[in-house]
Write an enzyme that holds these catalytic residues in place. Structure first.
Site, short mmCIF file in Angstrom:
data_model
loop_
_atom_site.label_atom_id
_atom_site.label_comp_id
_atom_site.label_asym_id
_atom_site.label_seq_id
_atom_site.Cartn_x
_atom_site.Cartn_y
_atom_site.Cartn_z
CG PHE A 190 -0.29 0.46 2.50
CD1 PHE A 190 -0.12 1.81 2.78
CD2 PHE A 190 0.19 -0.46 3.43
CE1 PHE A 190 0.51 2.23 3.95
CE2 PHE A 190 0.82 -0.06 4.58
CZ PHE A 190 0.98 1.29 4.85
CE LYS A 247 -2.95 -8.48 -4.63
NZ LYS A 247 -3.35 -7.45 -3.62
CD GLU A 273 -5.32 -6.11 0.10
OE1 GLU A 273 -4.37 -5.90 -0.67
OE2 GLU A 273 -5.26 -6.89 1.06
CB SER A 318 4.56 -7.29 5.77
OG SER A 318 3.67 -8.31 5.36
CB CYS A 378 10.34 -0.24 2.76
SG CYS A 378 11.03 0.46 1.26
CD GLU A 382 8.35 -2.92 8.31
OE1 GLU A 382 7.59 -3.88 8.05
OE2 GLU A 382 8.93 -2.26 7.43
P1 NAD Z 1 1.45 -6.62 2.99
O1 NAD Z 1 2.48 -7.67 3.08
O2 NAD Z 1 0.34 -6.63 3.94
O3 NAD Z 1 0.78 -6.63 1.52
C1 NAD Z 1 1.55 -6.60 0.35
C2 NAD Z 1 0.80 -7.31 -0.77
O4 NAD Z 1 0.64 -8.70 -0.43
C3 NAD Z 1 -0.60 -6.77 -1.03
O5 NAD Z 1 -0.82 -6.73 -2.41
C4 NAD Z 1 -1.51 -7.78 -0.34
O6 NAD Z 1 -2.76 -7.91 -0.97
C5 NAD Z 1 -0.74 -9.08 -0.47
N1 NAD Z 1 -0.97 -9.97 0.66
C6 NAD Z 1 -1.24 -9.63 1.95
N2 NAD Z 1 -1.35 -10.74 2.71
C7 NAD Z 1 -1.11 -11.79 1.89
C8 NAD Z 1 -1.07 -13.19 2.10
N3 NAD Z 1 -1.27 -13.72 3.29
N4 NAD Z 1 -0.80 -13.98 1.05
C9 NAD Z 1 -0.57 -13.45 -0.17
N5 NAD Z 1 -0.60 -12.13 -0.43
C10 NAD Z 1 -0.87 -11.31 0.59
O7 NAD Z 1 2.25 -5.23 3.03
P2 NAD Z 1 1.66 -3.75 3.16
O8 NAD Z 1 1.17 -3.55 4.54
O9 NAD Z 1 0.75 -3.47 2.02
O10 NAD Z 1 2.98 -2.89 2.91
C11 NAD Z 1 3.86 -2.50 3.93
C12 NAD Z 1 5.03 -3.46 4.02
O11 NAD Z 1 5.75 -3.48 2.80
C13 NAD Z 1 6.04 -3.04 5.09
O12 NAD Z 1 6.47 -4.19 5.76
C14 NAD Z 1 7.17 -2.44 4.28
O13 NAD Z 1 8.44 -2.48 4.89
C15 NAD Z 1 7.14 -3.30 3.07
N6 NAD Z 1 7.78 -2.64 1.95
C16 NAD Z 1 9.03 -3.07 1.59
C17 NAD Z 1 9.71 -2.44 0.56
C18 NAD Z 1 11.08 -2.89 0.16
O14 NAD Z 1 11.54 -2.47 -0.88
N7 NAD Z 1 11.76 -3.70 0.94
C19 NAD Z 1 9.09 -1.39 -0.12
C20 NAD Z 1 7.82 -0.97 0.27
C21 NAD Z 1 7.17 -1.62 1.31
#
Ligand code: NAD
Length: 499
Positions: free
Chosen positions: A151, A175, A178, A228, A283, A383
């Site tokens: 997000f 994808k 959401e 994450s 991040c 985090e």
């Molecule tokens: P998230 O992991 O909740 O969601 C990321 C994506 O995964 C979304 O599209 C979501 O629909 C999907 N998803 C969520 N749960 C899932 C599951 N159980 N199985 C399969 N797909 C699933 O992350 P978020 O809260 O949207 O984003 C924040 C996180 O992203 C933080 O941890 C941040 O550090 C990380 N991030 C990392 C970087 C990097 O380059 N390392 C960059 C940006 C964000």
């Protein structure tokens, strides 16, 4: 008034999903419902992959300069719509307008890099590896690639992925998160307007089920994920188990080392922006300040500066930060702040319970500053992903490096110092993939790659730059010999005469 329904991009056109499962997209500052996003059906996800697979047959034959021209038009359109995109993004994420513009801009820079695809796809040649034999490599696309995005950067991160993948000759299924799908939807409209052929890009919406379907789909070749750490592990395990090429960019705990010789005002200004900007939802945000020796005297000044930071809605030009993305995210951050207090960290400033007049229902959460944090505390181990800065006090640079190297994450870090020798030692010894020297958030520009380490990255080849081109392609190595009549006559003993 009917609520806007976010469409899928399926088979070359935007269309409404047949799914009944929908999620409301809310403005985090007001809770106003901006739209609803569908969770695509199994059949829709299959159609997206099938359409991308079919489109690959002709798109891979498109000359690289012609693919680059689509990216040039796309870059032009993104720049022309920069403000409009930033406004959509700011409303659905809560970011300030300036921050939202930065999010879009960092994506535009990757598209600019993709315009250079012909050069990036150059192979290598060695002439005469044996008598009359040449060996050369050619770089070819993989097929259907998939991107799953978080997000917190709804413009930049989709743009890290699909432009380069598609410029390489692949087709792509995105994808998006959401939680904020409106920005990627508008970006995709501009991509079609730029002349991208139907079906090279598909967008499906959803959550775990849709992602799992893509991870296990036999026609998907590569998966790029950002999100994450726990989800990254699931994606990496499932994707590689299903023999996909996978890269996962995951969570972080980024430290800034402050040496006693660093300029105090520079340290304070940079720490504030790096920890509280975008409400800490980056991040690469700095979430831990490692204060060496006398630099611990900065803590009261930091607390005073935290107090000055003002939250606001996206178009409030004086706001330092906006609300966090959701009530759920806010509740989790508050819970971690309480855990920190219970575990004995000293709360130097607690702005968590703030409000913005006129926007009382927003997901507001102001900056929080802890000192005396220890490595076994939950606030250090997890985090937080909110505007919370932890101060840890150490005596030497060696201690700071040892502390950081013991941390499982390795996305970004920085050191503030006036000493070249200290900076050189830090850069050499630190086990973190992106290092800033008097630069708080060292995100590389797209001609380099985004090189997180350890638990912050699972895979081999990183995002954008040359590494992403390698990720989205296969290398074919050709060894060739051509029979020349003259050469055959001059070396009769080596030729077999065919009757
Ligand atoms: P998230 O992991 O909740 O969601 C990321 C994506 O995964 C979304 O599209 C979501 O629909 C999907 N998803 C969520 N749960 C899932 C599951 N159980 N199985 C399969 N797909 C699933 O992350 P978020 O809260 O949207 O984003 C924040 C996180 O992203 C933080 O941890 C941040 O550090 C990380 N991030 C990392 C970087 C990097 O380059 N390392 C960059 C940006 C964000």
């Amino acid at each position: 008034m009917t609520t806007r329904q976010i469409p899928l991009l399926l088979e070359g056109r935007f269309q409404e999903s047949q799914s009944r499962e929908r999620l409301a997209i809310r403005n985090p500052a007001t809770q106003e419902v901006l739209a609803e996003v569908p969770f695509a059906t199994t059949e829709e996800v299959n159609r997206a992959v099938a359409a991308a697979k079919e489109a690959f047959k002709s798109w891979r034959e498109m000359p690289a300069p012609a693919r680059a021209r689509v990216m040039l038009s796309f870059q032009h359109l993104l720049k022309a719509h920069h403000d409009e995109l930033a406004e959509i993004l700011a409303k659905e994420t809560g970011k300030t307008f300036a921050d939202a513009k930065g999010d879009v801009w960092r994506g535009i820079e990757v598209v600019e890099h993709a315009c250079n695809i012909s050069t990036l796809l150059m192979g290598e040649t060695v002439e005469n590896v044996a008598g009359g034999i040449d060996t050369y490599s050619i770089i070819q696309p993989l097929g259907v690639c998939v991107g799953i995005t978080p997000f917190n950067f709804p413009a930049m991160i989709p743009l890290w992925m699909f432009p380069l993948a598609i410029a390489c000759g692949n087709t792509f299924v995105l994808k998006p998160s959401e939680q904020d799908p409106m920005t990627p939807t508008r970006i995709a409209e501009l991509f079609l307007e730029a002349g991208a052929p139907a079906n090279v890009l598909q967008i499906v919406h959803g959550g775990r089920d849709q992602v799992d379907q893509l991870l296990t789909h036999p026609d998907v070749h590569a998966i790029s994920f950002v999100g994450s750490a726990p989800v990254a592990e699931h994606i990496y395990r499932t994707g590689t188990h299903n023999l996909k090429r996978v890269q996962c960019f995951a969570g972080a705990k980024n430290h800034m080392v402050v040496m006693p010789d660093a300029q105090p005002q520079q340290v304070i200004n940079n720490l504030i922006g790096a920890s509280c900007g975008a409400a800490g939802q980056r991040c690469m945000a700095i979430s831990v300040a490692v204060l060496v020796g006398e630099s611990k005297n900065l803590i009261p000044h930091l607390a005073a500066s935290f107090k000055e930071l003002r939250p606001g809605v996206w178009n409030d030009s004086g706001a330092a930060y906006g609300p966090v993305i959701s009530q759920k995210a806010k509740a989790r951050i508050l819970e971690l702040i309480e855990a920190g207090k219970k575990e004995g960290a000293k709360c130097e400033f607690d702005g968590s319970h703030i409000n913005v007049p006129g926007y009382e229902t927003g997901n507001w959460l102001g900056p929080v500053l802890f000192s005396g944090v220890k490595a076994d505390m939950r606030i250090y181990q997890e985090e937080i992903f909110g505007p919370v800065l932890l101060c840890m006090e150490v005596d030497t640079l060696e201690e700071a490096i040892a502390l950081m190297n013991a941390n499982p994450f390795g996305n970004g870090c920085s050191i503030f110092t006036a000493s070249g020798a200290a900076a050189r030692k830090f850069q050499h010894e630190i086990e973190v993939g992106q290092v800033g020297i008097n630069v708080p958030i060292p995100v590389p520009l797209p001609f380099f790659s985004f090189t997180g380490w350890k638990k912050s990255f699972l895979g081999d080849l990183h995002a954008y730059g040359k590494q992403a081109v390698r990720f989205y392609t296969e290398t074919k190595t050709v060894t060739a010999r051509w029979f020349d009549e003259d050469i055959a006559h001059s070396a009769p003993n080596m030729t077999i005469q065919l009757k």
